[in-house]
Design a protein around this motif. Sequence first.
Motif, PDB file in Angstrom:
ATOM      1  N   VAL A  35      32.195 -44.853  -8.501  1.00 47.07           N
ATOM      2  CA  VAL A  35      31.388 -45.484  -7.350  1.00 47.07           C
ATOM      3  C   VAL A  35      29.954 -44.825  -7.187  1.00 47.07           C
ATOM      4  N   ALA A  36      29.937 -43.685  -7.658  1.00 44.78           N
ATOM      5  CA  ALA A  36      28.340 -43.214  -7.663  1.00 44.78           C
ATOM      6  C   ALA A  36      27.586 -43.771  -8.956  1.00 44.78           C
ATOM      7  N   GLU A  37      28.145 -44.209  -9.840  1.00 40.31           N
ATOM      8  CA  GLU A  37      27.405 -45.115 -10.977  1.00 40.31           C
ATOM      9  C   GLU A  37      27.087 -46.109 -10.438  1.00 40.31           C
ATOM     10  N   LEU A  38      27.874 -47.086  -9.752  1.00 36.08           N
ATOM     11  CA  LEU A  38      27.434 -48.170  -9.038  1.00 36.08           C
ATOM     12  C   LEU A  38      26.822 -48.184  -8.006  1.00 36.08           C
ATOM     13  N   PHE A  39      26.288 -47.146  -7.302  1.00 33.01           N
ATOM     14  CA  PHE A  39      25.235 -47.008  -6.449  1.00 33.01           C
ATOM     15  C   PHE A  39      23.947 -46.836  -7.226  1.00 33.01           C
ATOM     16  N   LEU A  40      23.906 -46.055  -8.460  1.00 36.42           N
ATOM     17  CA  LEU A  40      22.647 -45.978  -9.190  1.00 36.42           C
ATOM     18  C   LEU A  40      22.506 -47.360  -9.866  1.00 36.42           C
ATOM     19  N   ASP A  41      23.308 -48.064 -10.080  1.00 41.47           N
ATOM     20  CA  ASP A  41      23.168 -49.539 -10.571  1.00 41.47           C
ATOM     21  C   ASP A  41      22.411 -50.268  -9.860  1.00 41.47           C
ATOM     22  N   ALA A  42      22.810 -50.381  -8.477  1.00 46.04           N
ATOM     23  CA  ALA A  42      22.282 -51.042  -7.501  1.00 46.04           C
ATOM     24  C   ALA A  42      20.830 -50.848  -7.156  1.00 46.04           C
ATOM     25  N   VAL A  43      20.579 -49.091  -7.090  1.00 49.06           N
ATOM     26  CA  VAL A  43      19.149 -49.093  -6.869  1.00 49.06           C
ATOM     27  C   VAL A  43      18.481 -49.310  -8.155  1.00 49.06           C
ATOM     28  N   GLU A  44      19.048 -49.340  -9.359  1.00 44.62           N
ATOM     29  CA  GLU A  44      17.984 -49.799 -10.575  1.00 44.62           C
ATOM     30  C   GLU A  44      17.946 -51.127 -10.536  1.00 44.62           C
ATOM     31  N   LEU A  45      19.013 -51.988 -10.290  1.00 47.43           N
ATOM     32  CA  LEU A  45      18.767 -53.335 -10.149  1.00 47.43           C
ATOM     33  C   LEU A  45      17.709 -53.999  -9.045  1.00 47.43           C
ATOM     34  N   VAL A  46      17.688 -53.108  -7.939  1.00 45.58           N
ATOM     35  CA  VAL A  46      16.458 -53.563  -6.986  1.00 45.58           C
ATOM     36  C   VAL A  46      15.248 -53.057  -7.339  1.00 45.58           C
ATOM     37  N   CYS A  47      15.097 -51.622  -7.849  1.00 46.25           N
ATOM     38  CA  CYS A  47      13.911 -51.203  -8.042  1.00 46.25           C
ATOM     39  C   CYS A  47      13.500 -50.945  -9.425  1.00 46.25           C
ATOM     40  N   GLU A  48      14.277 -51.748 -10.283  1.00 47.54           N
ATOM     41  CA  GLU A  48      13.878 -51.678 -11.757  1.00 47.54           C
ATOM     42  C   GLU A  48      13.676 -50.402 -12.168  1.00 47.54           C
ATOM     43  N   ARG A  49      14.136 -49.303 -11.671  1.00 49.49           N
ATOM     44  CA  ARG A  49      14.181 -48.076 -12.330  1.00 49.49           C
ATOM     45  C   ARG A  49      15.286 -47.074 -11.858  1.00 49.49           C
ATOM     46  N   ARG A  50      15.757 -46.451 -12.886  1.00 53.47           N
ATOM     47  CA  ARG A  50      17.273 -45.750 -12.255  1.00 53.47           C
ATOM     48  C   ARG A  50      16.918 -44.450 -11.702  1.00 53.47           C
ATOM     49  N   LEU A  69      17.097 -42.152  -0.141  1.00 54.23           N
ATOM     50  CA  LEU A  69      16.633 -41.078  -1.002  1.00 54.23           C
ATOM     51  C   LEU A  69      16.489 -41.433  -2.593  1.00 54.23           C
ATOM     52  N   LEU A  70      17.440 -42.360  -2.884  1.00 52.34           N
ATOM     53  CA  LEU A  70      17.613 -42.839  -4.233  1.00 52.34           C
ATOM     54  C   LEU A  70      16.587 -43.912  -4.508  1.00 52.34           C
ATOM     55  N   VAL A  71      16.094 -44.598  -3.452  1.00 54.93           N
ATOM     56  CA  VAL A  71      14.983 -45.298  -3.742  1.00 54.93           C
ATOM     57  C   VAL A  71      14.008 -44.628  -3.870  1.00 54.93           C
ATOM     58  N   ARG A  72      13.713 -43.763  -3.027  1.00 56.79           N
ATOM     59  CA  ARG A  72      12.297 -42.868  -3.349  1.00 56.79           C
ATOM     60  C   ARG A  72      12.311 -42.222  -4.521  1.00 56.79           C
ATOM     61  N   SER A  73      13.216 -41.763  -4.985  1.00 54.37           N
ATOM     62  CA  SER A  73      13.552 -41.117  -6.545  1.00 54.37           C
ATOM     63  C   SER A  73      13.110 -42.100  -7.535  1.00 54.37           C
ATOM     64  N   ALA A  74      13.567 -43.339  -7.124  1.00 56.06           N
ATOM     65  CA  ALA A  74      13.166 -44.393  -8.187  1.00 56.06           C
ATOM     66  C   ALA A  74      11.793 -45.176  -7.948  1.00 56.06           C
ATOM     67  N   GLY A  75      10.967 -44.572  -7.087  1.00 62.54           N
ATOM     68  CA  GLY A  75       9.742 -44.988  -6.928  1.00 62.54           C
ATOM     69  C   GLY A  75       9.602 -46.386  -5.923  1.00 62.54           C
ATOM     70  N   GLY A  76      10.800 -46.851  -5.430  1.00 59.73           N
ATOM     71  CA  GLY A  76      10.840 -48.039  -4.789  1.00 59.73           C
ATOM     72  C   GLY A  76      10.126 -47.769  -3.585  1.00 59.73           C
ATOM     73  N   ARG A  77      10.332 -48.955  -2.733  1.00 58.53           N
ATOM     74  CA  ARG A  77       9.989 -48.852  -1.101  1.00 58.53           C
ATOM     75  C   ARG A  77      11.514 -48.946  -0.210  1.00 58.53           C
ATOM     76  N   GLN A  78      10.767 -48.278   1.022  1.00 53.92           N
ATOM     77  CA  GLN A  78      11.846 -48.102   1.755  1.00 53.92           C
ATOM     78  C   GLN A  78      12.315 -49.377   2.392  1.00 53.92           C
ATOM     79  N   SER A  79      11.329 -50.585   2.269  1.00 54.74           N
ATOM     80  CA  SER A  79      11.882 -51.726   2.752  1.00 54.74           C
ATOM     81  C   SER A  79      13.087 -52.470   1.799  1.00 54.74           C
ATOM     82  N   GLN A  80      13.318 -51.565   0.722  1.00 52.00           N
ATOM     83  CA  GLN A  80      14.344 -52.304  -0.336  1.00 52.00           C
ATOM     84  C   GLN A  80      15.731 -51.404  -0.150  1.00 52.00           C
ATOM     85  N   VAL A  81      15.609 -50.495   1.001  1.00 55.84           N
ATOM     86  CA  VAL A  81      17.161 -49.810   1.126  1.00 55.84           C
ATOM     87  C   VAL A  81      18.263 -51.034   1.671  1.00 55.84           C
ATOM     88  N   ALA A  82      17.907 -51.679   2.290  1.00 58.77           N
ATOM     89  CA  ALA A  82      18.775 -52.745   2.846  1.00 58.77           C
ATOM     90  C   ALA A  82      19.394 -53.642   1.636  1.00 58.77           C
TER      91      ALA A  82
END
Length: 241
Positions: A35-50, A69-82
């Motif tokens: 499950v944790a890996e799927l969460f990271l996969d989801a962030v990577e798919l959206v933010c294009e960085r793991r 927090l993961l989106v921030r770690s991946a350098g993404g935007r908070q608007s991408q959380v949803a």
Amino acid sequence: MDLDGWRRRVVTAQSGSPAVLWDVDGTLLAPAGQVAELFLDAVELVCERRPIPDDVDLGGRMDPEIASLLVRSAGGRQSQVATVISEFTRLADVNSTLVAASIHPLDGVLEVVRGLQQRGVVQTVLTGNIETVARLKLDAAGLSAHLDADLGGFGDSAPHRVGAALVALQHLLDSGWPGGARQCWIVGDTPRDAACAHELGISCALVATGRFSAAALGACGADLVLDDLTDGQELLRRIVG
């Protein structure tokens, strides 16, 4: 129901039958790496960085908080959380068989929840997991027959744990539970579970089966701290008397 409304009820409600709000990960279930890996996969798919979660404090947080927090770690935007949450939900559904295979109840859990059920205790969940994932986990662990997830509070029920707890408490009250505050318990494995219980004025038991030791949890002011649930008699005694 808001926090002030619940606190007024704490003052006026009569003692009733016990109810337990169970945390899921680290309390009922062993950590599920899939499950944790799927969460990271989801962030990577959206933010294009793991994201690299090693230095991120995730214990006891809600899934949307974790996504932020993961989106921030991946350098993404908070608007991408949803979008991350939506993608995580999709991945969990697509990979439900793999997720289910990775789910295992912790030692003693089934015996404790069955013992509480036999004694008439209402049991549901208070978890940071979004509802889809929480229900998948409970089904896979064989816990759905003992816990009424329809009464629960989830990561997508409210923006924070106290809010999700209030959702669960309202469900309990709507179901006919008499609402004796000191008869209600949160059982979890992190200081955030204890802080939530304290905010609500209800009882709290913590088990050292997650990331925190019994010594660390003992400093949180919980009503009861256990190493694990392999000998759940003390928890049963404290909840049902």
